[in-house]
Design a protein around this motif. Structure first.
Motif, PDB file in Angstrom:
ATOM      1  N   ASP A 146       0.865  -1.176   0.000  1.00 55.35           N
ATOM      2  CA  ASP A 146       0.000   0.000   0.000  1.00 55.35           C
ATOM      3  C   ASP A 146       0.907   1.233   0.000  1.00 55.35           C
ATOM      4  N   PRO A 147       0.541   2.296  -0.739  1.00 57.17           N
ATOM      5  CA  PRO A 147       1.429   3.460  -0.816  1.00 57.17           C
ATOM      6  C   PRO A 147       1.655   4.175   0.524  1.00 57.17           C
ATOM      7  N   HIS A 148       0.735   4.053   1.480  1.00 63.18           N
ATOM      8  CA  HIS A 148       0.970   4.670   2.793  1.00 63.18           C
ATOM      9  C   HIS A 148       1.861   3.728   3.610  1.00 63.18           C
ATOM     10  N   PRO A 149       3.039   4.189   4.040  1.00 55.85           N
ATOM     11  CA  PRO A 149       3.954   3.274   4.750  1.00 55.85           C
ATOM     12  C   PRO A 149       3.339   2.641   5.996  1.00 55.85           C
ATOM     13  N   ASP A 150       2.504   3.367   6.733  1.00 56.27           N
ATOM     14  CA  ASP A 150       1.855   2.749   7.906  1.00 56.27           C
ATOM     15  C   ASP A 150       1.024   1.542   7.471  1.00 56.27           C
TER      16      ASP A 150
ATOM     17  N   HIS B  76       3.310  -1.386   6.444  1.00 57.86           N
ATOM     18  CA  HIS B  76       3.963  -2.040   7.580  1.00 57.86           C
ATOM     19  C   HIS B  76       2.965  -2.840   8.410  1.00 57.86           C
ATOM     20  N   ILE B  77       1.739  -2.337   8.510  1.00 53.97           N
ATOM     21  CA  ILE B  77       0.736  -3.041   9.316  1.00 53.97           C
ATOM     22  C   ILE B  77       0.373  -4.389   8.683  1.00 53.97           C
ATOM     23  N   ALA B  78       0.370  -4.454   7.341  1.00 51.97           N
ATOM     24  CA  ALA B  78       0.100  -5.749   6.686  1.00 51.97           C
ATOM     25  C   ALA B  78       1.087  -6.804   7.204  1.00 51.97           C
ATOM     26  N   GLN B  79       2.331  -6.417   7.353  1.00 53.52           N
ATOM     27  CA  GLN B  79       3.365  -7.353   7.835  1.00 53.52           C
ATOM     28  C   GLN B  79       3.271  -7.546   9.357  1.00 53.52           C
TER      29      GLN B  79
ATOM     30  N   PHE C 161      -7.377  -2.326  -1.693  1.00 53.40           N
ATOM     31  CA  PHE C 161      -7.864  -0.939  -1.814  1.00 53.40           C
ATOM     32  C   PHE C 161      -7.044  -0.128  -2.809  1.00 53.40           C
ATOM     33  N   SER C 162      -5.750   0.048  -2.555  1.00 58.79           N
ATOM     34  CA  SER C 162      -4.977   0.985  -3.375  1.00 58.79           C
ATOM     35  C   SER C 162      -4.224   0.327  -4.517  1.00 58.79           C
ATOM     36  N   ARG C 163      -3.970  -0.969  -4.406  1.00 61.56           N
ATOM     37  CA  ARG C 163      -3.244  -1.679  -5.456  1.00 61.56           C
ATOM     38  C   ARG C 163      -4.152  -2.724  -6.062  1.00 61.56           C
TER      39      ARG C 163
END
Ligand SMILES: [Zn+2]
Length: 244
Positions: free
Chosen positions: A108-112, A115-118, A151-153
């Motif tokens: 996702d383009p938002h780094p937060d 990182h949360i996915a991981q 959502f974004s990708r």
């Protein structure tokens, strides 16, 4: 605190509403206990204050009929997969014992979000290991399964949840975040999200994913695991393919 069946873990206090609000409403209507964990307070947002955003989150949780809505208290814009964050999340998972987790997608383009996915995947696994954070005194849990919202990708969904009956309530929960979306009376800076078109963009998105399964509303997910299907005839004869 009672245990819950499904927990949505998203970065900022309106992400869950934008992406999986319909799915949570549907799960509630099927009798499951539902919850949301906001990882940050959204204090970096262009509009609104942390306190105001908390009040909006409480109102949205009421509309979505959530059994639980909590905040993990990590710093907005500074979410990383580190030991402290993993341990905090493991403690919440062991306390709430969700069977399924909904979260952001990778890349996702938002780094937060990314990182949360991981972070969610790692904490889900660590929560099942008896010796991890043993000194805190909680019992291990079975690894909750993770479904990533798309959502974004652009990715092919593993499944789409039919949320036709809940599209309107989902929008009500989104609009509860008054400081974040279209508000002609606001004198705070404009962003893409605060434009009048963004809310209809969200409605179109729900309609589009619904159209792929032959319904008027859908929310898309992917899972990394192969799905174990008992009855392929029951699965494949649901109204899912309008174009064969
Ligand atoms: Zn966000």
């Amino acid at each position: 605190m009672s245990e819950i069946d499904i927990l949505a873990i998203f970065a900022h206090p309106d992400d869950m509403e934008l992406t999986v609000g319909g799915t949570l409403l549907k799960m509630k209507s099927l009798g499951y206990k539902t919850g949301a964990l906001d990882v940050t307070g959204g204090e970096m947002g262009t509009r609104g204050t942390a306190k105001g955003r908390h009040e909006e989150a409480v109102e949205a949780a009421r509309i979505l009929k959530l059994d639980v809505r909590e905040n993990l208290g990590l710093a907005d814009g500074h979410v990383f997969v580190d030991e402290e964050s993993r341990t905090k999340l493991v403690r919440v998972l062991r306390r709430l014992k969700p069977k399924v987790l909904l979260t952001h997608q990778y890349d996702d383009p938002h780094p937060d979000h990314n990182h949360i996915a991981q972070l969610v995947r790692e904490a889900a696994r660590l929560a099942s290991m008896r010796r991890y954070d043993e000194e805190f005194g909680q019992e291990r849990i079975n690894v909750p399964m993770v479904a990533h919202n798309i959502f974004s990708r652009l990715l092919a969904p593993s499944f789409i949840v039919d949320v036709s009956e809940f599209a309107e309530q989902k929008m009500d929960a989104i609009k509860a975040h008054k400081s974040q979306f279209y508000n002609p009376d606001s004198d705070e800076p404009e962003t893409r999200l605060t434009g009048e078109g963004f809310l209809s963009e969200l409605e179109n998105r729900t309609r589009y994913f619904g159209s792929l399964i032959g319904t008027t509303g859908g929310e898309p997910f992917y899972v990394r695991e192969a799905l174990n299907v008992d009855d392929p005839i029951a699965l494949l004869t649901r109204p899912m393919n309008l174009y064969s």
